[in-house]
Design a protein around this motif. Structure first.
Motif, mmCIF file in Angstrom:
data_model
loop_
_atom_site.group_PDB
_atom_site.id
_atom_site.type_symbol
_atom_site.label_atom_id
_atom_site.label_comp_id
_atom_site.label_asym_id
_atom_site.label_seq_id
_atom_site.Cartn_x
_atom_site.Cartn_y
_atom_site.Cartn_z
ATOM 1 N N UNK A 39 -13.018 -9.470 -2.137
ATOM 2 C CA UNK A 39 -14.236 -9.515 -1.330
ATOM 3 C C UNK A 39 -13.957 -9.046 0.096
ATOM 4 N N UNK A 40 -12.741 -8.559 0.359
ATOM 5 C CA UNK A 40 -12.385 -8.008 1.664
ATOM 6 C C UNK A 40 -12.942 -6.594 1.798
ATOM 7 N N UNK A 41 -13.052 -6.127 3.046
ATOM 8 C CA UNK A 41 -13.511 -4.764 3.291
ATOM 9 C C UNK A 41 -12.497 -3.781 2.710
ATOM 10 N N UNK A 42 -12.986 -2.805 1.946
ATOM 11 C CA UNK A 42 -12.118 -1.786 1.355
ATOM 12 C C UNK A 42 -11.802 -0.738 2.414
ATOM 13 N N UNK A 43 -10.512 -0.499 2.615
ATOM 14 C CA UNK A 43 -10.052 0.460 3.602
ATOM 15 C C UNK A 43 -9.333 1.612 2.919
ATOM 16 N N UNK A 44 -9.377 2.788 3.525
ATOM 17 C CA UNK A 44 -8.561 3.905 3.030
ATOM 18 C C UNK A 44 -7.106 3.499 3.126
ATOM 19 N N UNK A 45 -6.329 3.851 2.114
ATOM 20 C CA UNK A 45 -4.944 3.416 2.021
ATOM 21 C C UNK A 45 -4.021 4.609 1.852
ATOM 22 N N UNK A 58 2.705 25.829 -14.325
ATOM 23 C CA UNK A 58 1.256 25.976 -14.269
ATOM 24 C C UNK A 58 0.557 24.622 -14.289
ATOM 25 N N UNK A 59 1.033 23.687 -15.091
ATOM 26 C CA UNK A 59 0.421 22.360 -15.230
ATOM 27 C C UNK A 59 1.447 21.285 -14.858
ATOM 28 N N UNK A 60 1.753 21.141 -13.552
ATOM 29 C CA UNK A 60 2.836 20.256 -13.141
ATOM 30 C C UNK A 60 2.517 18.772 -13.329
ATOM 31 N N UNK A 61 3.576 18.010 -13.558
ATOM 32 C CA UNK A 61 3.466 16.555 -13.557
ATOM 33 C C UNK A 61 3.698 16.066 -12.130
ATOM 34 N N UNK A 62 3.235 14.863 -11.855
ATOM 35 C CA UNK A 62 3.369 14.293 -10.517
ATOM 36 C C UNK A 62 3.303 12.777 -10.612
ATOM 37 N N UNK A 63 3.660 12.127 -9.534
ATOM 38 C CA UNK A 63 3.528 10.679 -9.423
ATOM 39 C C UNK A 63 3.308 10.317 -7.971
ATOM 40 N N UNK A 64 2.573 9.229 -7.734
ATOM 41 C CA UNK A 64 2.396 8.752 -6.359
ATOM 42 C C UNK A 64 2.093 7.263 -6.360
ATOM 43 N N UNK A 65 2.365 6.638 -5.238
ATOM 44 C CA UNK A 65 2.055 5.226 -5.059
ATOM 45 C C UNK A 65 1.026 5.081 -3.946
ATOM 46 N N UNK A 66 0.187 4.053 -4.088
ATOM 47 C CA UNK A 66 -0.791 3.715 -3.057
ATOM 48 C C UNK A 66 -0.478 2.317 -2.562
ATOM 49 N N UNK A 67 -0.318 2.195 -1.255
ATOM 50 C CA UNK A 67 -0.088 0.906 -0.606
ATOM 51 C C UNK A 67 -1.436 0.423 -0.079
ATOM 52 N N UNK A 68 -2.088 -0.466 -0.822
ATOM 53 C CA UNK A 68 -3.425 -0.911 -0.464
ATOM 54 C C UNK A 68 -3.420 -1.661 0.863
ATOM 55 N N UNK A 69 -4.321 -1.294 1.767
ATOM 56 C CA UNK A 69 -4.388 -1.872 3.104
ATOM 57 C C UNK A 69 -5.245 -3.127 3.174
ATOM 58 N N UNK A 70 -5.907 -3.479 2.104
ATOM 59 C CA UNK A 70 -6.832 -4.605 2.122
ATOM 60 C C UNK A 70 -6.454 -5.690 1.115
ATOM 61 N N UNK A 72 -2.793 -7.502 -1.253
ATOM 62 C CA UNK A 72 -1.347 -7.584 -1.446
ATOM 63 C C UNK A 72 -0.977 -6.990 -2.793
ATOM 64 N N UNK A 73 -1.264 -5.699 -2.951
ATOM 65 C CA UNK A 73 -0.965 -5.023 -4.212
ATOM 66 C C UNK A 73 -0.584 -3.570 -3.948
ATOM 67 N N UNK A 74 0.070 -2.992 -4.929
ATOM 68 C CA UNK A 74 0.503 -1.594 -4.898
ATOM 69 C C UNK A 74 0.174 -0.983 -6.247
ATOM 70 N N UNK A 75 -0.234 0.281 -6.257
ATOM 71 C CA UNK A 75 -0.511 0.971 -7.506
ATOM 72 C C UNK A 75 0.369 2.213 -7.602
ATOM 73 N N UNK A 76 0.948 2.416 -8.787
ATOM 74 C CA UNK A 76 1.724 3.619 -9.075
ATOM 75 C C UNK A 76 0.955 4.446 -10.097
ATOM 76 N N UNK A 77 0.743 5.714 -9.776
ATOM 77 C CA UNK A 77 0.053 6.655 -10.650
ATOM 78 C C UNK A 77 1.058 7.688 -11.152
#
Length: 122
Positions: A39-45, A58-70, A72-77
């Motif tokens: 229920x916190x304000x969603x911020x760009x992370x 031509x069709x590269x693979x990739x991975x990235x992590x997002x450090x959520x600013x709002x 206490x969680x992290x997402x790996x894509x």
């Protein structure tokens, strides 16, 4: 050839901006989610990632992590970039979101998994 740089939107309306990929394949950017279990304000992370052999595939693979600013969680894509016969680019991804829990006995409920497909906005 697929280029990760740009503004992307997924099926839930979340927006992601990826800045230029360097010669080593690393990139950064920001992620503004349209959905969150808070229920916190969603911020760009901030996001940090790497693309496999950016100039060779031509069709590269990739991975990235997002450090959520709002929260206490992290997402790996992880994912792959595809270009169809009309030149439309999509990023097909799978993600794991780990939220902080108070003790190891709550680990069973701390990780979510899902998929997202991003299309280029610009």
């Amino acid at each position: 050839q697929c280029d990760l740089k740009g503004l992307w939107r997924n099926e839930l309306g979340s927006n992601m901006t990826i800045l230029a990929t360097n010669t080593a394949g690393t990139f950064s950017g920001s992620y503004h989610t349209a959905v969150a279990a808070t229920n916190k304000q969603i911020l760009a992370s901030p996001l940090q990632g790497v693309q496999q052999h950016p100039s060779a595939k031509r069709n590269p693979t990739f991975g990235f992590t997002v450090q959520w600013q709002f929260s206490d969680s992290t997402t790996a894509f992880v994912g792959q970039c595809f270009v169809d016969h009309r030149g439309k680019e999509t990023l097909e991804t799978m993600w794991l979101l780990r939220e902080e829990v108070l003790s190891h006995k709550d680990t069973w409920k701390a990780t979510r998994v899902g998929t997202s497909i991003f299309t280029r906005v610009k």
